[in-house]
Design an enzyme around this catalytic site. Sequence first.
Site, PDB file in Angstrom:
ATOM      1  N   HIS A  30      24.039 -32.482 -50.959  1.00 54.06           N
ATOM      2  CA  HIS A  30      23.748 -33.796 -51.543  1.00 54.06           C
ATOM      3  C   HIS A  30      23.573 -33.795 -53.055  1.00 54.06           C
ATOM      4  O   HIS A  30      23.501 -34.853 -53.662  1.00 54.06           O
ATOM      5  CB  HIS A  30      22.496 -34.392 -50.894  1.00 54.06           C
TER       6      HIS A  30
HETATM    7  N1  UDP Z   1      16.692 -33.389 -43.656  1.00 57.08           N
HETATM    8  C1  UDP Z   1      16.718 -34.307 -42.618  1.00 57.08           C
HETATM    9  N2  UDP Z   1      17.936 -34.694 -42.144  1.00 57.08           N
HETATM   10  C2  UDP Z   1      19.118 -34.193 -42.619  1.00 57.08           C
HETATM   11  C3  UDP Z   1      19.057 -33.258 -43.691  1.00 57.08           C
HETATM   12  C4  UDP Z   1      17.832 -32.889 -44.194  1.00 57.08           C
HETATM   13  O1  UDP Z   1      15.670 -34.747 -42.135  1.00 57.08           O
HETATM   14  O2  UDP Z   1      20.179 -34.571 -42.140  1.00 57.08           O
HETATM   15  C5  UDP Z   1      15.368 -32.972 -44.167  1.00 57.08           C
HETATM   16  C6  UDP Z   1      15.212 -31.486 -44.289  1.00 57.08           C
HETATM   17  O3  UDP Z   1      14.850 -30.887 -43.050  1.00 57.08           O
HETATM   18  C7  UDP Z   1      14.116 -31.386 -45.337  1.00 57.08           C
HETATM   19  C8  UDP Z   1      14.411 -32.572 -46.245  1.00 57.08           C
HETATM   20  O4  UDP Z   1      15.237 -33.461 -45.483  1.00 57.08           O
HETATM   21  O5  UDP Z   1      12.856 -31.545 -44.752  1.00 57.08           O
HETATM   22  C9  UDP Z   1      15.129 -32.147 -47.496  1.00 57.08           C
HETATM   23  O6  UDP Z   1      15.522 -33.267 -48.203  1.00 57.08           O
HETATM   24  P1  UDP Z   1      16.809 -33.306 -49.162  1.00 57.08           P
HETATM   25  O7  UDP Z   1      17.752 -32.222 -48.761  1.00 57.08           O
HETATM   26  O8  UDP Z   1      17.310 -34.715 -49.145  1.00 57.08           O
HETATM   27  O9  UDP Z   1      16.213 -33.104 -50.611  1.00 57.08           O
HETATM   28  P2  UDP Z   1      15.720 -31.845 -51.460  1.00 57.08           P
HETATM   29  O10 UDP Z   1      14.850 -31.010 -50.582  1.00 57.08           O
HETATM   30  O11 UDP Z   1      16.931 -31.109 -51.952  1.00 57.08           O
HETATM   31  O12 UDP Z   1      14.958 -32.473 -52.580  1.00 57.08           O
END
Ligand code: UDP
Length: 368
Positions: A202
């Site tokens: 993402h």
């Molecule tokens: N996550 C989710 N569904 C998905 C992909 C990720 O619930 O299809 C969860 C994942 O398990 C984690 C969180 O979203 O807890 C991570 O968020 P994201 O990847 O959007 O952002 P980042 O952590 O990179 O800021």
Amino acid sequence: MRIATVVGTRPQLIKLAALQPSLRRRHEEVFVDTGQHWDDALAGAFFAELGLPQPDHSLGIGGGSGVEQIGRMLLALEPLLAAARADAVLVVGDTNSTLAGALAGAKLGIPVAHVEAGLRSFDRTMPEEVNRVVADHLSRWLFAPTPTAVADLRAEGITEGVHLVGDLMQDLVARIVPEVREPEAGVPDRRHSGTYLFATIHRAENRTPEAVRAWLALLGDVARPERPVILALHPGTRAVLDGLGAPIPRNVEVIDPLGYRSSIAAQLHAGAVLTDSGGVQREAAWLHVPCLVLRGTTEWVESVADSGGRSVVIGLDSHAAWESLARLAPLGDVDAAVNRARTVAVRPVGAGERISAALAGVAPEVGV
Ligand code: UDP
């Protein structure tokens, strides 16, 4: 204290779910949702699943450029925070909502608390890096998840108000693991342990046409009929993919974003995880799942260092992906995933309680 929490994205809702019970035991919360993520798959569904209450204020500010979003959030937050008579504004992570909440609080003279302070990629072309650097320098309380984050704050001259509290997301994973030991508990299509690779993508850096073509090729290179790649795609990334019209490689299955439990289940039972997500790379590490980080760098240095070689930062290098998977998750070896799903235990760290106690002034600054 009366604390205005300002969040707006999927990972922030997840972290708030881990923090809120202890926060509300000690403090009064004014819950503000900026609406930065507004669709059901990234936001709405998480309220019900994680048991979050309705926000006190839903600003409905999604879409537009980053700068426009921050501007609109500031305009909405100023009267709201002024009227809320909050003693502190609490922001989380590194999104536009984080920056807007911190800036609005600081300009109104309301002390700011930043959860996940001190993370650095040292790459200011990343929108997240700008957001967290500014938020840290405006904060009165800096809740660092790792010793590296504490050291990086110190290197920028920030030593006061720093608390090493551990990682809120670890506490949530610790709670959920017992519920997802069986693949039936949430793995897409109830696939068996070890029979698929799980991927999420993402980040802005992976949404340029060149990057999209590179990670599509990488996923196609490692996907096999007997072990497909399941790619749970963020709507923003999907829009870029659709715009490019690039074909999806064989044995790569693109699905909608998963709910939180399903995301943990999909990681726990995967042969390996491929991701550019900060949250997913840490979750995979806690779950002892081999993880290929599809970025050139990581802010989560400890997560890689403490993984015993199970987590590797490979960028979008297909050859490195191949090599790492051959070593960490050889094709045909499903036993590792089966055993891991049965036995892995994640240790809670009590980050939410530490944060809430520190805000109440009853916890010493630690680890600094
Ligand atoms: N996550 C989710 N569904 C998905 C992909 C990720 O619930 O299809 C969860 C994942 O398990 C984690 C969180 O979203 O807890 C991570 O968020 P994201 O990847 O959007 O952002 P980042 O952590 O990179 O800021």
